[in-house]
Scaffold this motif. Structure first.
Motif, PDB file in Angstrom:
ATOM      1  N   UNK A   1      27.639  41.860  57.466  1.00 45.38           N
ATOM      2  CA  UNK A   1      26.693  42.610  58.403  1.00 45.38           C
ATOM      3  C   UNK A   1      27.535  42.944  59.780  1.00 45.38           C
ATOM      4  N   UNK A   2      28.347  41.682  59.858  1.00 43.98           N
ATOM      5  CA  UNK A   2      29.316  41.935  61.293  1.00 43.98           C
ATOM      6  C   UNK A   2      30.758  41.404  60.772  1.00 43.98           C
ATOM      7  N   UNK A   3      31.655  42.434  60.977  1.00 44.50           N
ATOM      8  CA  UNK A   3      33.060  42.030  60.666  1.00 44.50           C
ATOM      9  C   UNK A   3      33.806  41.857  61.827  1.00 44.50           C
ATOM     10  N   UNK A   4      33.275  41.935  63.122  1.00 39.15           N
ATOM     11  CA  UNK A   4      34.332  41.542  64.243  1.00 39.15           C
ATOM     12  C   UNK A   4      34.885  40.269  64.289  1.00 39.15           C
ATOM     13  N   UNK A   5      34.423  39.077  63.688  1.00 34.58           N
ATOM     14  CA  UNK A   5      34.959  37.791  63.766  1.00 34.58           C
ATOM     15  C   UNK A   5      36.166  37.523  62.427  1.00 34.58           C
ATOM     16  N   UNK A   6      35.800  38.419  61.495  1.00 34.23           N
ATOM     17  CA  UNK A   6      36.604  38.332  60.215  1.00 34.23           C
ATOM     18  C   UNK A   6      37.811  38.973  60.499  1.00 34.23           C
ATOM     19  N   UNK A   7      37.950  40.090  61.260  1.00 31.84           N
ATOM     20  CA  UNK A   7      39.239  40.761  61.673  1.00 31.84           C
ATOM     21  C   UNK A   7      40.114  39.699  62.457  1.00 31.84           C
ATOM     22  N   UNK A   8      39.734  38.904  63.269  1.00 32.73           N
ATOM     23  CA  UNK A   8      40.593  37.987  63.703  1.00 32.73           C
ATOM     24  C   UNK A   8      41.007  36.959  62.901  1.00 32.73           C
ATOM     25  N   UNK A   9      40.438  36.545  61.766  1.00 36.96           N
ATOM     26  CA  UNK A   9      40.716  35.427  60.958  1.00 36.96           C
ATOM     27  C   UNK A   9      41.713  36.078  59.928  1.00 36.96           C
ATOM     28  N   UNK A  10      41.395  37.409  59.726  1.00 35.83           N
ATOM     29  CA  UNK A  10      42.515  37.917  58.700  1.00 35.83           C
ATOM     30  C   UNK A  10      43.781  38.198  59.623  1.00 35.83           C
ATOM     31  N   UNK A  11      43.977  38.651  60.863  1.00 43.10           N
ATOM     32  CA  UNK A  11      45.182  38.689  61.493  1.00 43.10           C
ATOM     33  C   UNK A  11      45.784  37.285  61.639  1.00 43.10           C
ATOM     34  N   UNK A  12      45.104  36.267  61.884  1.00 39.99           N
ATOM     35  CA  UNK A  12      45.725  34.940  62.219  1.00 39.99           C
ATOM     36  C   UNK A  12      46.436  34.338  60.809  1.00 39.99           C
ATOM     37  N   UNK A  13      45.834  34.766  59.775  1.00 37.80           N
ATOM     38  CA  UNK A  13      46.195  34.111  58.404  1.00 37.80           C
ATOM     39  C   UNK A  13      47.154  34.839  57.563  1.00 37.80           C
ATOM     40  N   UNK A  14      47.396  36.187  57.885  1.00 36.28           N
ATOM     41  CA  UNK A  14      48.308  37.195  57.110  1.00 36.28           C
ATOM     42  C   UNK A  14      49.656  36.561  57.383  1.00 36.28           C
ATOM     43  N   UNK A  15      50.250  36.065  58.446  1.00 35.35           N
ATOM     44  CA  UNK A  15      51.712  35.887  58.697  1.00 35.35           C
ATOM     45  C   UNK A  15      51.931  34.734  58.090  1.00 35.35           C
ATOM     46  N   UNK A  16      50.910  33.773  57.814  1.00 35.88           N
ATOM     47  CA  UNK A  16      51.268  32.485  57.109  1.00 35.88           C
ATOM     48  C   UNK A  16      51.161  32.662  55.704  1.00 35.88           C
ATOM     49  N   UNK A  17      50.425  33.586  55.272  1.00 38.23           N
ATOM     50  CA  UNK A  17      50.367  33.866  53.770  1.00 38.23           C
ATOM     51  C   UNK A  17      51.912  34.485  53.110  1.00 38.23           C
ATOM     52  N   UNK A  18      52.195  35.419  54.164  1.00 40.61           N
ATOM     53  CA  UNK A  18      53.558  36.313  53.979  1.00 40.61           C
ATOM     54  C   UNK A  18      54.896  35.145  53.801  1.00 40.61           C
ATOM     55  N   UNK A  19      54.716  34.160  54.765  1.00 39.71           N
ATOM     56  CA  UNK A  19      55.580  33.174  54.635  1.00 39.71           C
ATOM     57  C   UNK A  19      55.583  32.289  53.218  1.00 39.71           C
ATOM     58  N   UNK A  20      54.343  32.113  52.954  1.00 41.57           N
ATOM     59  CA  UNK A  20      54.252  31.323  51.672  1.00 41.57           C
ATOM     60  C   UNK A  20      54.994  32.020  50.700  1.00 41.57           C
ATOM     61  N   UNK A  21      54.474  33.416  50.563  1.00 41.58           N
ATOM     62  CA  UNK A  21      55.011  34.197  49.486  1.00 41.58           C
ATOM     63  C   UNK A  21      56.429  34.159  49.300  1.00 41.58           C
TER      64      UNK A  21
END
Length: 661
Positions: free
Chosen positions: A35-55
C-alpha cells in the motif's frame, strides 16, 4: 612452469559458465503489492550495493575454483634448474658393513633403508640405463654395469659384510672414465677423517646419501691379552679383557661372560664411564686342550653385531732359538732364554756351527761374532729369505765389513762412553701389552755404540742424542733386529735392566708361528703358519663357519704364507688343516673401527671428498624422502597438489559467501 598433461588446459573454457550464470539471471521476478512503497525504496537502495559485492565475490570464487581444478588435472610443475638424468651408466655404492645393522628412526635396519633407497634410484632413471652396483664385498657382480632388472634381483640377495672399505678402495673399484656419470654413495659415513679420497675427479657427480641413526653409542670389547704370552699346560694364567664405551652416558652392571669350548668358564659385571674404558680379568686355572675355541659375550642393545668376541687359547709350543756366539760373547742371551718350558735354545760357537741340526730355528741370535765367514753370511741371508727373525748384537772387539752384505746401512761406531737410553715410545705397537703398567718414568740403561745404521727402520729404543739403539726392520722376507752395542758389562747395562727380559720375550713371541696368537681381524690379508711345503695336491685349507676355503699359499722356508680371501670370511673360528690333519685353530673378529659408530659431521664428509669437484650431500631419512628428492631433481617441483588445495579453498569461500554474506 610446465604441464605434465597440457591437453587439460582446454577445460579452461569452462570458465565461461560462471560468467554466463552471472550475466543472465533466469529467476522469474515475483510481484508483491504494497500500500505504501516509500519505505521499501530506501531498503532497496541500501541493500543493492551489498548484493552486487556478494555477486562479484561469488563469481570470483567460482572462477578460481574452476581454474585451479583445471590446473590440478593438467599437473603443472617447476622444471629443475640443475637436475638432469645422464644418458650414461650410473654407479651405486651401498655400504653393507656390519655397522649398517643399527636401527634408523623408523626402527628399520640401516641396510634395509639403503636397499630401499637404491630401488628409488633405479626407478628414477630410464629403463635402458645400466647400473654398476658396488658393496663392501667387491663381489664379482660389481665388476661391470648391469641392467635395472639384474640390479633389482641382486638387491634381494644382499646381506651384511664383515669387510670395511676405505673411500679410496671404493672409488678404485668404480668404472670411471671420461664420460660423466652419476655416483650414488649410500653409507653411514663412519669413516676415519684420515682416509680421504686421494685421486681428483672433475667429471663425475658424487651424490652422498648419509644414513642417520638416532643411537650411535656402543659398547664393545676392544682388546684381549694374556698376562703371560705363553700358555703352558698346568700353569695358571690370566686373561685380560678391555671394554670400551663410546656413548655419553654411564653404563652400569654390564654383564661379561667367558666361554671355553662352548662351556661358560666365568662371568663378571662392570660399570663403564662415558667415553671410557675398563679392564676385567678372568683366571685361566681350568684344564685346557691343545686347541681351545673361546669367546666373550656382552649384552648391548640395539647394536648387536659386535657383542661376541672370538679368540683361541692354544697351548704354546716352545720357541726354537739358535744362538751363534763369538769368543767374548755375553751369557745374557743364554740366561734370558733358559726356561725350557718356553724356549728350545741351541747355542753354537762361531767356529763350530752345525747348521743342519737346527735349521728350523724361528729366532737366530748373532751374539758378538767378530768375523763373518761366508758360511755364516749365507745362513743369515737364507734365514731372512725364509721369513725368520734375526737379532744382530755387535762385538765389542771388532767390526767385520761383511755385515754390510747382510744390511747395507750397517757401519762401525767407536763411541766407548756409555750414553743413557731415552724413554721408549709406549705407543709403538711393539710395546703393546709388554708391561703390566706403564710408568711416566722408567729407569733406563746406558750403552756405548759399536754399530750404527742411520735412520732406517722402526727405532724401538734410542740414545738421548736421537741415534738408534735398538731397531726393527724388514729384510728380505724376514725381520731383522739391530742392537748398537754388545751386551758385555763394559759396553752396556741393558742386560741388567728391567726392559731386557720383556723386550727379548717380545722378539721371541714375534718370531714364532701363528700358534699362541689369540685372534686376528678380518682386515688382515696374510698370515703365516709353520708347516710342510705345499704342492699342487697338498694344500692348506681353512674350515669354519660352514665354509671350506683354499687360500692362496706359498712356502717360505719352514713356514707357509696364506693369503686370506677377505670377501668370503666371517667373524668366528677357522681350523687350519693340512692333509685333513688339524694344524692350528684361529679366531677372527671384525675390525675395531667398525664398532666406532659415530658418523662424521657433514663438513668432515665433504672434506673426505675434497679432491672431488662435483659433490653434494642429499639429506633424506627414508626411501620415500629420496623418491621425492629425485622427482624434484629430474621432473621438477610438482604443483598439482597446491592447485587442488586452492580449488577446494575457493569452493569453501563460495559456500561461506552464500551462507553468511
Amino acid at each position: 612452469m610446465n604441464f605434465l598433461f597440457p591437453q587439460f588446459l582446454w577445460a579452461l573454457l569452462a570458465l565461461s559458465i560462471p560468467i554466463l550464470i552471472h550475466l543472465f539471471n533466469f529467476r522469474r521476478a515475483k510481484k508483491i503489492y504494497f500500500s505504501n512503497v516509500n519505505m521499501l525504496r530506501h531498503v532497496k537502495q541500501t541493500s543493492s550495493s551489498k548484493l552486487k559485492l556478494k555477486h562479484w565475490l561469488v563469481l570470483f570464487s567460482r572462477l578460481a575454483t574452476v581454474f585451479f581444478l583445471v590446473m590440478a588435472f593438467a599437473q603443472p610443475f617447476m622444471p629443475s634448474n640443475d637436475g638432469k638424468q645422464l644418458s650414461g651408466d650410473v654407479v651405486l655404492y651401498l655400504d653393507n658393513s656390519q655397522s649398517m645393522s643399527n636401527l634408523t628412526g623408523t626402527e628399520a635396519p640401516g641396510l634395509d633403508v639403503s636397499i630401499g633407497m637404491i630401488s628409488e634410484v633405479l626407478k628414477a632413471y630410464p629403463r635402458e640405463t645400466r647400473f654398476q652396483l658396488i658393496t663392501n664385498d667387491f663381489a664379482p657382480f660389481s665388476n661391470h654395469a648391469k641392467s635395472k632388472v639384474d640390479v633389482e634381483e641382486l638387491l634381494t640377495e644382499l646381506s651384511y659384510s664383515s669387510i670395511v672399505r676405505s673411500p679410496d678402495e671404493i672409488v678404485g673399484r668404480m668404472e670411471l672414465g671420461a664420460t660423466e656419470k652419476d655416483i650414488y654413495w649410500i653409507s653411514d659415513f663412519a669413516y676415519s677423517p684420515e682416509q680421504p679420497v686421494s685421486d681428483g675427479d672433475s667429471v663425475n657427480n658424487f651424490k652422498l646419501v648419509a644414513i642417520a641413526f638416532p643411537v650411535s653409542a656402543n659398547i664393545f670389547i676392544d682388546t684381549v691379552y694374556l698376562e703371560s704370552p705363553f700358555l703352558i699346560e698346568g700353569q695358571t694364567n690370566t686373561l685380560f679383557v678391555s671394554l670400551r664405551n663410546t656413548g655419553e652416558e654411564i653404563k652400569t652392571d654390564m654383564p661379561v661372560k667367558f666361554f671355553v669350548n662352548d662351556i661358560q668358564a666365568g662371568a663378571l659385571t662392570t660399570d663403564l664411564v662415558p667415553n671410557g674404558q675398563t679392564t676385567l680379568s678372568f683366571e685361566l686355572n681350568m684344564a685346557l686342550e691343545e686347541f681351545n675355541r673361546c669367546h666373550l659375550s656382552i649384552d648391548d642393545f640395539p647394536i648387536l653385531f659386535d657383542n661376541e668376541f672370538y679368540l683361541t687359547l692354544n697351548q704354546s709350543p716352545r720357541v726354537r732359538i739358535m744362538e751363534i756366539r763369538g769368543r767374548t760373547a755375553s751369557s745374557a742371551i743364554g740366561r734370558v732364554f733358559a726356561n725350557e718350558l718356553l724356549f728350545d735354545l741351541q747355542s753354537f760357537n762361531a767356529g763350530n756351527i752345525d747348521y743342519g741340526s737346527f735349521e728350523d730355528a724361528e729366532l737366530l741370535v748373532i751374539n758378538e761374532v767378530d768375523q763373518l765367514n761366508s758360511g755364516l753370511e749365507a745362513f743369515i741371508k737364507s734365514s731372512l729369505d725364509n721369513g725368520r727373525t734375526v737379532l744382530i748384537i755387535p762385538s765389542s772387539q771388532s767390526f767385520d765389513g761383511g755385515w754390510t752384505n747382510i744390511y747395507s746401512a750397517l757401519r762401525q761406531s767407536v763411541q766407548t762412553n756409555l750414553q743413557e737410553i731415552a724413554q721408549p715410545d709406549l705407543n709403538n705397537p711393539f710395546f703393546k701389552n709388554i708391561f703390566e703398567a706403564s710408568a711416566d718414568k722408567m729407569e733406563m740403561p746406558a750403552a756405548a755404540m759399536q754399530m750404527s745404521w742411520g735412520n732406517n727402520g722402526d727405532h724401538l729404543l734410542k740414545y738421548r742424542s736421537g741415534a738408534p739403539y735398538l731397531t726393527r726392520t724388514n729384510a728380505s722376507s724376514g725381520v731383522l733386529y739391530l742392537l748398537a752395542a754388545s751386551l758385555a758389562p763394559t759396553s752396556s747395562t741393558f742386560s741388567n735392566n728391567a726392559l731386557f727380559v720383556p723386550i727379548m720375550y717380545k722378539m721371541a713371541i714375534g718370531a714364532r708361528s701363528t700358534k699362541g696368537r689369540l685372534y686376528y681381524t678380518l682386515d688382515e690379508i696374510l698370515l703365516t703358519v709353520n708347516g710342510s711345503e705345499v704342492t699342487d695336491t697338498d694344500l692348506y685349507k681353512l674350515s669354519g663357519n660352514g665354509q671350506e676355503i683354499v687360500p692362496g699359499q706359498q712356502s717360505v722356508g719352514a713356514n707357509v704364507r696364506l693369503e686370506l680371501p677377505r670377501f668370503m670370511m666371517q667373524a668366528g673360528y677357522y681350523d687350519v688343516k693340512f692333509r685333513d690333519e688339524l694344524v692350528d685353530a684361529l679366531a677372527f673378529n671384525l675390525e675395531k673401527g667398525e664398532s666406532q659408530l659415530k658418523p662424521l659431521p657433514e663438513e668432515s664428509v665433504l672434506e673426505l671428498f675434497n679432491t672431488v669437484e662435483k659433490k653434494e650431500i642429499i639429506n633424506v631419512l627414508s626411501p620415500e624422502d629420496l623418491e621425492k628428492n629425485l622427482n624434484e631433481r629430474f621432473n621438477g617441483k610438482e604443483l598439482w597438489k597446491y592447485a587442488l588445495i586452492l580449488a577446494l579453498a575457493f569452493l569453501l569461500i563460495e559456500v561461506l559467501l552464500l551462507r553468511f554474506l
